[in-house]
Design a protein around this motif. Structure first.
Motif, PDB file in Angstrom:
ATOM      1  N   ILE A 154       0.734  -1.071  -0.120  1.00 23.20           N
ATOM      2  CA  ILE A 154      -0.426  -0.194   0.467  1.00 23.20           C
ATOM      3  C   ILE A 154       0.565   1.476  -0.270  1.00 23.20           C
ATOM      4  N   GLN A 155       1.662   0.886   0.957  1.00 24.16           N
ATOM      5  CA  GLN A 155       2.889   2.238   0.777  1.00 24.16           C
ATOM      6  C   GLN A 155       3.432   2.545  -0.541  1.00 24.16           C
ATOM      7  N   LEU A 156       3.934   1.907  -0.993  1.00 27.20           N
ATOM      8  CA  LEU A 156       4.354   1.799  -2.602  1.00 27.20           C
ATOM      9  C   LEU A 156       3.865   2.760  -3.677  1.00 27.20           C
ATOM     10  N   GLY A 157       2.218   1.674  -3.415  1.00 26.60           N
ATOM     11  CA  GLY A 157       0.965   1.990  -4.068  1.00 26.60           C
ATOM     12  C   GLY A 157       0.622   3.863  -4.054  1.00 26.60           C
ATOM     13  N   GLN A 158       1.028   4.123  -2.798  1.00 25.40           N
ATOM     14  CA  GLN A 158       0.628   5.953  -2.810  1.00 25.40           C
ATOM     15  C   GLN A 158       2.223   6.228  -2.996  1.00 25.40           C
ATOM     16  N   GLU A 159       2.812   5.495  -3.272  1.00 23.11           N
ATOM     17  CA  GLU A 159       4.541   6.897  -3.350  1.00 23.11           C
ATOM     18  C   GLU A 159       4.141   6.113  -4.999  1.00 23.11           C
ATOM     19  N   ALA A 160       3.934   5.958  -5.581  1.00 28.59           N
ATOM     20  CA  ALA A 160       3.767   5.494  -7.200  1.00 28.59           C
ATOM     21  C   ALA A 160       2.913   7.072  -7.607  1.00 28.59           C
ATOM     22  N   LEU A 161       1.947   6.393  -6.938  1.00 26.52           N
ATOM     23  CA  LEU A 161       0.305   7.558  -7.935  1.00 26.52           C
ATOM     24  C   LEU A 161       1.029   9.312  -7.405  1.00 26.52           C
ATOM     25  N   MET A 162       1.270   9.189  -6.548  1.00 23.95           N
ATOM     26  CA  MET A 162       1.861  10.046  -5.576  1.00 23.95           C
ATOM     27  C   MET A 162       2.940  11.093  -6.803  1.00 23.95           C
ATOM     28  N   ILE A 163       4.172  10.231  -7.542  1.00 22.47           N
ATOM     29  CA  ILE A 163       4.964  10.509  -8.051  1.00 22.47           C
ATOM     30  C   ILE A 163       4.286  10.659  -9.679  1.00 22.47           C
ATOM     31  N   VAL A 164       3.059   9.531 -10.072  1.00 28.88           N
ATOM     32  CA  VAL A 164       2.511  10.220 -11.108  1.00 28.88           C
ATOM     33  C   VAL A 164       1.482  11.346 -10.804  1.00 28.88           C
ATOM     34  N   LEU A 165       1.504  11.401 -10.254  1.00 33.50           N
ATOM     35  CA  LEU A 165       0.246  13.332 -10.126  1.00 33.50           C
ATOM     36  C   LEU A 165       1.479  13.980 -10.158  1.00 33.50           C
ATOM     37  N   ILE A 166       2.307  14.403  -9.660  1.00 32.96           N
ATOM     38  CA  ILE A 166       3.257  15.276  -9.079  1.00 32.96           C
ATOM     39  C   ILE A 166       3.901  15.418 -11.236  1.00 32.96           C
ATOM     40  N   VAL A 167       4.571  14.303 -11.632  1.00 38.38           N
ATOM     41  CA  VAL A 167       4.028  14.037 -12.820  1.00 38.38           C
ATOM     42  C   VAL A 167       3.657  14.264 -14.086  1.00 38.38           C
ATOM     43  N   CYS A 168       2.651  14.174 -14.241  1.00 41.08           N
ATOM     44  CA  CYS A 168       1.628  14.849 -14.755  1.00 41.08           C
ATOM     45  C   CYS A 168       1.170  16.472 -14.691  1.00 41.08           C
ATOM     46  N   ALA A 169       1.592  16.559 -13.373  1.00 40.17           N
ATOM     47  CA  ALA A 169       1.047  17.988 -12.479  1.00 40.17           C
ATOM     48  C   ALA A 169       1.642  19.375 -14.177  1.00 40.17           C
ATOM     49  N   PRO A 170       2.285  19.486 -14.535  1.00 33.41           N
ATOM     50  CA  PRO A 170       2.998  20.603 -15.426  1.00 33.41           C
ATOM     51  C   PRO A 170       1.888  20.505 -16.896  1.00 33.41           C
ATOM     52  N   MET A 171       2.142  18.986 -17.249  1.00 30.39           N
ATOM     53  CA  MET A 171       1.083  19.139 -18.559  1.00 30.39           C
ATOM     54  C   MET A 171      -0.512  19.030 -18.404  1.00 30.39           C
ATOM     55  N   LEU A 172      -0.846  18.549 -17.313  1.00 31.31           N
ATOM     56  CA  LEU A 172      -2.256  18.851 -16.885  1.00 31.31           C
ATOM     57  C   LEU A 172      -2.320  20.222 -17.112  1.00 31.31           C
ATOM     58  N   GLY A 173      -1.790  21.306 -15.684  1.00 30.57           N
ATOM     59  CA  GLY A 173      -2.070  22.539 -15.614  1.00 30.57           C
ATOM     60  C   GLY A 173      -1.723  23.436 -16.634  1.00 30.57           C
ATOM     61  N   LEU A 174      -0.947  23.011 -17.627  1.00 28.47           N
ATOM     62  CA  LEU A 174      -0.656  23.838 -18.872  1.00 28.47           C
ATOM     63  C   LEU A 174      -1.956  23.705 -19.643  1.00 28.47           C
ATOM     64  N   GLY A 175      -2.446  22.592 -20.248  1.00 27.33           N
ATOM     65  CA  GLY A 175      -3.850  22.315 -21.223  1.00 27.33           C
ATOM     66  C   GLY A 175      -4.971  23.098 -20.396  1.00 27.33           C
ATOM     67  N   LEU A 176      -5.312  22.867 -18.931  1.00 27.53           N
ATOM     68  CA  LEU A 176      -6.176  23.581 -18.432  1.00 27.53           C
ATOM     69  C   LEU A 176      -5.885  25.135 -18.789  1.00 27.53           C
ATOM     70  N   THR A 177      -5.292  26.292 -19.127  1.00 22.43           N
ATOM     71  CA  THR A 177      -5.026  26.853 -18.309  1.00 22.43           C
ATOM     72  C   THR A 177      -4.921  27.547 -20.261  1.00 22.43           C
ATOM     73  N   VAL A 178      -4.274  26.060 -21.275  1.00 22.13           N
ATOM     74  CA  VAL A 178      -4.275  27.235 -22.909  1.00 22.13           C
ATOM     75  C   VAL A 178      -6.171  27.080 -22.704  1.00 22.13           C
ATOM     76  N   GLY A 179      -6.547  25.943 -22.603  1.00 19.69           N
ATOM     77  CA  GLY A 179      -8.599  25.112 -22.698  1.00 19.69           C
ATOM     78  C   GLY A 179      -9.160  26.319 -22.361  1.00 19.69           C
ATOM     79  N   LEU A 180      -9.609  26.934 -21.192  1.00 22.79           N
ATOM     80  CA  LEU A 180      -9.175  27.937 -20.184  1.00 22.79           C
ATOM     81  C   LEU A 180      -9.272  29.297 -21.152  1.00 22.79           C
ATOM     82  N   MET A 181      -8.237  29.682 -21.853  1.00 23.26           N
ATOM     83  CA  MET A 181      -7.972  30.689 -22.598  1.00 23.26           C
ATOM     84  C   MET A 181      -8.648  30.608 -24.008  1.00 23.26           C
ATOM     85  N   VAL A 182      -8.650  28.973 -24.630  1.00 25.12           N
ATOM     86  CA  VAL A 182      -9.888  29.726 -24.908  1.00 25.12           C
ATOM     87  C   VAL A 182     -11.102  29.599 -25.135  1.00 25.12           C
TER      88      VAL A 182
END
Length: 89
Positions: free
Chosen positions: A7-35
Protein backbone atom coordinates in the motif's frame (compact mmCIF):
# COMPACT_ATOMS: atom_id res chain seq x y z
CA UNK A 1 6.40 -8.35 1.57
CA UNK A 2 3.58 -7.18 3.79
CA UNK A 3 0.33 -5.59 2.73
CA UNK A 4 1.30 -2.31 4.38
CA UNK A 5 4.45 -2.10 2.26
CA UNK A 6 2.49 -2.73 -0.92
CA UNK A 7 0.00 0.00 0.00
CA UNK A 8 2.85 2.40 0.80
CA UNK A 9 4.54 1.69 -2.55
CA UNK A 10 1.22 2.19 -4.33
CA UNK A 11 0.69 5.53 -2.59
CA UNK A 12 4.19 6.67 -3.49
CA UNK A 13 3.67 5.61 -7.12
CA UNK A 14 0.38 7.50 -7.35
CA UNK A 15 1.97 10.60 -5.83
CA UNK A 16 4.80 10.44 -8.37
CA UNK A 17 2.26 10.11 -11.19
CA UNK A 18 0.37 13.19 -9.94
CA UNK A 19 3.57 15.21 -9.58
CA UNK A 20 4.83 14.22 -13.03
CA UNK A 21 1.51 14.90 -14.78
CA UNK A 22 0.82 18.22 -13.03
CA UNK A 23 2.78 20.49 -15.45
CA UNK A 24 1.10 19.02 -18.53
CA UNK A 25 -2.36 19.09 -17.01
CA UNK A 26 -1.93 22.59 -15.64
CA UNK A 27 -0.74 24.01 -18.94
CA UNK A 28 -3.49 22.20 -20.85
CA UNK A 29 -6.09 23.51 -18.41
CA UNK A 30 -4.80 27.08 -18.69
CA UNK A 31 -4.75 27.02 -22.49
CA UNK A 32 -8.19 25.41 -22.59
CA UNK A 33 -9.59 28.11 -20.34
CA UNK A 34 -8.06 30.88 -22.45
CA UNK A 35 -9.42 29.34 -25.67
CA UNK A 36 -12.87 28.96 -24.10
CA UNK A 37 -12.91 32.60 -23.04
CA UNK A 38 -11.77 33.60 -26.54
CA UNK A 39 -14.51 31.48 -28.12
CA UNK A 40 -17.15 32.90 -25.79
CA UNK A 41 -16.18 36.50 -26.51
CA UNK A 42 -15.96 36.09 -30.28
CA UNK A 43 -18.82 33.56 -30.71
CA UNK A 44 -16.53 31.25 -32.68
CA UNK A 45 -17.65 27.66 -32.15
CA UNK A 46 -14.98 25.81 -34.10
CA UNK A 47 -14.11 22.48 -32.46
CA UNK A 48 -10.53 22.33 -33.70
CA UNK A 49 -9.87 25.74 -32.18
CA UNK A 50 -10.43 24.21 -28.75
CA UNK A 51 -8.47 21.02 -29.42
CA UNK A 52 -5.31 21.98 -31.32
CA UNK A 53 -3.93 24.62 -28.89
CA UNK A 54 -4.27 22.19 -25.97
CA UNK A 55 -2.33 19.52 -27.85
CA UNK A 56 0.39 22.01 -28.68
CA UNK A 57 0.50 23.20 -25.05
CA UNK A 58 0.89 19.65 -23.76
CA UNK A 59 3.71 18.96 -26.25
CA UNK A 60 5.46 22.16 -25.19
CA UNK A 61 5.08 21.12 -21.54
CA UNK A 62 6.64 17.75 -22.38
CA UNK A 63 9.56 19.48 -24.10
CA UNK A 64 10.11 21.88 -21.20
CA UNK A 65 9.45 19.59 -18.25
CA UNK A 66 10.46 16.28 -19.88
CA UNK A 67 13.97 16.03 -18.39
CA UNK A 68 12.64 16.86 -14.92
CA UNK A 69 9.79 14.31 -15.24
CA UNK A 70 12.21 11.64 -16.40
CA UNK A 71 14.61 12.30 -13.52
CA UNK A 72 11.76 12.09 -10.97
CA UNK A 73 10.60 8.75 -12.39
CA UNK A 74 14.13 7.35 -12.61
CA UNK A 75 14.83 8.41 -9.02
CA UNK A 76 11.67 6.61 -7.86
CA UNK A 77 12.51 3.39 -9.70
CA UNK A 78 16.14 3.43 -8.57
CA UNK A 79 14.94 3.83 -4.98
CA UNK A 80 12.58 0.87 -5.39
CA UNK A 81 15.24 -1.39 -6.92
CA UNK A 82 17.96 -0.40 -4.44
CA UNK A 83 15.74 -1.07 -1.44
CA UNK A 84 14.17 -4.22 -2.88
CA UNK A 85 16.24 -6.70 -0.82
CA UNK A 86 15.38 -4.96 2.43
CA UNK A 87 11.71 -4.76 1.51
CA UNK A 88 11.36 -8.38 0.53
CA UNK A 89 13.20 -9.83 3.48
Amino acid sequence: MSGDLVIQLGQEALMIVLIVCAPMLGLGLTVGLMVSVFQATTSIQEQTLAFIPKIIAVFVAILIFGPWMLSVMIEFFVDIFQNLPSRIG
